[in-house]
Write a protein that holds these residues in place. Structure first.
Motif, PDB file in Angstrom:
ATOM      1  N   ILE A 135      -9.699  99.133  56.347  1.00  0.00           N
ATOM      2  CA  ILE A 135     -10.842  99.348  54.554  1.00  0.00           C
ATOM      3  C   ILE A 135     -12.277  99.142  55.149  1.00  0.00           C
ATOM      4  O   ILE A 135     -13.328  99.972  55.042  1.00  0.00           O
ATOM      5  N   GLY A 136     -12.524  98.364  56.689  1.00  0.00           N
ATOM      6  CA  GLY A 136     -13.953  98.480  57.131  1.00  0.00           C
ATOM      7  C   GLY A 136     -14.666  96.962  57.533  1.00  0.00           C
ATOM      8  O   GLY A 136     -13.553  95.819  57.051  1.00  0.00           O
ATOM      9  N   PRO A 137     -15.081  96.706  58.131  1.00  0.00           N
ATOM     10  CA  PRO A 137     -15.814  95.283  58.410  1.00  0.00           C
ATOM     11  C   PRO A 137     -16.498  94.224  57.517  1.00  0.00           C
ATOM     12  O   PRO A 137     -16.514  92.828  57.887  1.00  0.00           O
ATOM     13  N   LYS A 138     -16.667  95.067  56.335  1.00  0.00           N
ATOM     14  CA  LYS A 138     -17.113  93.648  55.534  1.00  0.00           C
ATOM     15  C   LYS A 138     -15.610  92.841  54.771  1.00  0.00           C
ATOM     16  O   LYS A 138     -16.733  92.277  53.962  1.00  0.00           O
ATOM     17  N   TYR A 139     -14.994  93.555  54.354  1.00  0.00           N
ATOM     18  CA  TYR A 139     -13.948  93.020  53.781  1.00  0.00           C
ATOM     19  C   TYR A 139     -13.190  91.353  55.031  1.00  0.00           C
ATOM     20  O   TYR A 139     -12.475  91.635  55.734  1.00  0.00           O
ATOM     21  N   ARG A 140     -12.477  91.345  53.544  1.00  0.00           N
ATOM     22  CA  ARG A 140     -12.061  89.874  54.878  1.00  0.00           C
ATOM     23  C   ARG A 140     -10.462  89.264  53.884  1.00  0.00           C
ATOM     24  O   ARG A 140     -10.460  89.423  52.424  1.00  0.00           O
ATOM     25  N   VAL A 141      -9.741  89.615  54.751  1.00  0.00           N
ATOM     26  CA  VAL A 141      -8.475  88.981  53.775  1.00  0.00           C
ATOM     27  C   VAL A 141      -7.758  87.838  52.797  1.00  0.00           C
ATOM     28  O   VAL A 141      -7.481  88.162  51.275  1.00  0.00           O
ATOM     29  N   MET A 142      -8.860  86.398  52.706  1.00  0.00           N
ATOM     30  CA  MET A 142      -9.242  85.349  52.016  1.00  0.00           C
ATOM     31  C   MET A 142      -9.949  85.923  50.736  1.00  0.00           C
ATOM     32  O   MET A 142      -9.601  85.607  49.446  1.00  0.00           O
ATOM     33  N   LYS A 143     -10.708  86.594  51.178  1.00  0.00           N
ATOM     34  CA  LYS A 143     -11.836  86.367  50.114  1.00  0.00           C
ATOM     35  C   LYS A 143     -11.436  87.367  49.032  1.00  0.00           C
ATOM     36  O   LYS A 143     -11.485  87.703  48.238  1.00  0.00           O
ATOM     37  N   ASP A 144     -11.353  88.722  49.403  1.00  0.00           N
ATOM     38  CA  ASP A 144     -10.981  89.691  49.048  1.00  0.00           C
ATOM     39  C   ASP A 144      -9.317  90.319  48.729  1.00  0.00           C
ATOM     40  O   ASP A 144      -8.814  91.734  48.351  1.00  0.00           O
ATOM     41  N   HIS A 145      -8.321  89.856  48.985  1.00  0.00           N
ATOM     42  CA  HIS A 145      -6.794  89.765  48.673  1.00  0.00           C
ATOM     43  C   HIS A 145      -6.215  90.318  47.983  1.00  0.00           C
ATOM     44  O   HIS A 145      -7.099  89.692  46.581  1.00  0.00           O
ATOM     45  N   GLY A 146      -5.430  91.404  47.755  1.00  0.00           N
ATOM     46  CA  GLY A 146      -4.972  91.905  46.625  1.00  0.00           C
ATOM     47  C   GLY A 146      -6.127  92.290  46.054  1.00  0.00           C
ATOM     48  O   GLY A 146      -5.125  93.360  44.911  1.00  0.00           O
ATOM     49  N   GLU A 147      -6.821  92.810  46.337  1.00  0.00           N
ATOM     50  CA  GLU A 147      -7.730  93.877  45.244  1.00  0.00           C
ATOM     51  C   GLU A 147      -7.836  95.234  45.729  1.00  0.00           C
ATOM     52  O   GLU A 147      -7.101  95.446  46.696  1.00  0.00           O
TER      53      GLU A 147
END
Length: 216
Positions: A156-168
């Motif tokens: 996806i890319g380095p700006k995305y985070r598991v805890m912040k963006d999970h399920g999106e």
């Protein structure tokens, strides 16, 4: 979708090994000879992805673990058992998905008689990228579930985070819809008090994917 590199000049040794006629069988056989990064020297074998040829769902982890390295199949160790439980609770048949990893060799460091997981470096992920792109070309999934931070960054890319963006549902670098979520190993590492919540997060994200594929 990004174009799959076809020559050694473009993608290093892995790209040079990609067969002209793409099938999962031909890719698996070619990947068994891959020496694009130093991990082949310490891994027992290449652990390629597995699943149906045309799966609507592709599950992507970081790399094989100790059991996977020994047995030659993805997600068959303790993290694989957690993933199986999560898929069952989410109403997804493992046999309907394609399961793979960003890196196809086990990276480890010795600790006594044990082999301890080490996170792959960026250059190791890059060296292995042609295999994942080839898998995408053959399997042609609708949704990629990125299990853990390494898969999220790589796909996806380095700006995305598991805890912040999970399920999106987001657009991946590979031109496919992707969903970040926890790696099952994170549930194994969680404290007893947090393990149920972590499992609930993974199951909830997988249910969202199931509903999306079902048109819900």
């Amino acid at each position: 979708m990004s174009q799959l590199p076809r020559t050694g000049e473009e993608s290093g040794e892995a790209g040079a090994l990609i067969p002209a006629r793409l099938t999962l069988k031909s890719l698996r056989q070619a990947a068994a000879r891959c020496k694009a990064c130093p991990l082949w020297k310490t891994g027992t074998q290449t652990v390629f992805g597995e699943g149906v040829n045309r799966a609507r769902l592709m599950l992507i982890g970081e790399q094989p673990g100790d059991r996977e390295d020994i047995e030659g199949h993805p997600f068959v160790g303790p993290a694989g058992r957690i993933l199986d439980q999560a898929l069952e609770q989410a109403g997804i048949e493992r046999g309907d998905a394609y399961i793979t990893n960003v890196v196809k060799h086990f990276k480890w460091t010795p600790k006594g008689k044990r082999r301890i997981h080490q996170a792959p470096k960026a250059e190791e992920i890059k060296a292995c990228a042609p295999w994942l792109e080839a898998e995408l070309e053959v399997v042609d999934p609708e949704v990629l579930v990125c299990l853990g931070a390494t898969a999220v960054r790589a796909v996806i890319g380095p700006k995305y985070r598991v805890m912040k963006d999970h399920g999106e549902f987001v657009e991946s670098k590979l031109g496919r819809t992707a969903v970040p979520t926890l790696h099952p190993s994170a549930i194994l590492r969680a404290d007893d008090a947090d393990r149920e919540d972590a499992m609930g997060m993974l199951v909830g994200d997988l249910r969202r994917v199931r509903d999306h594929l079902d048109g819900g």
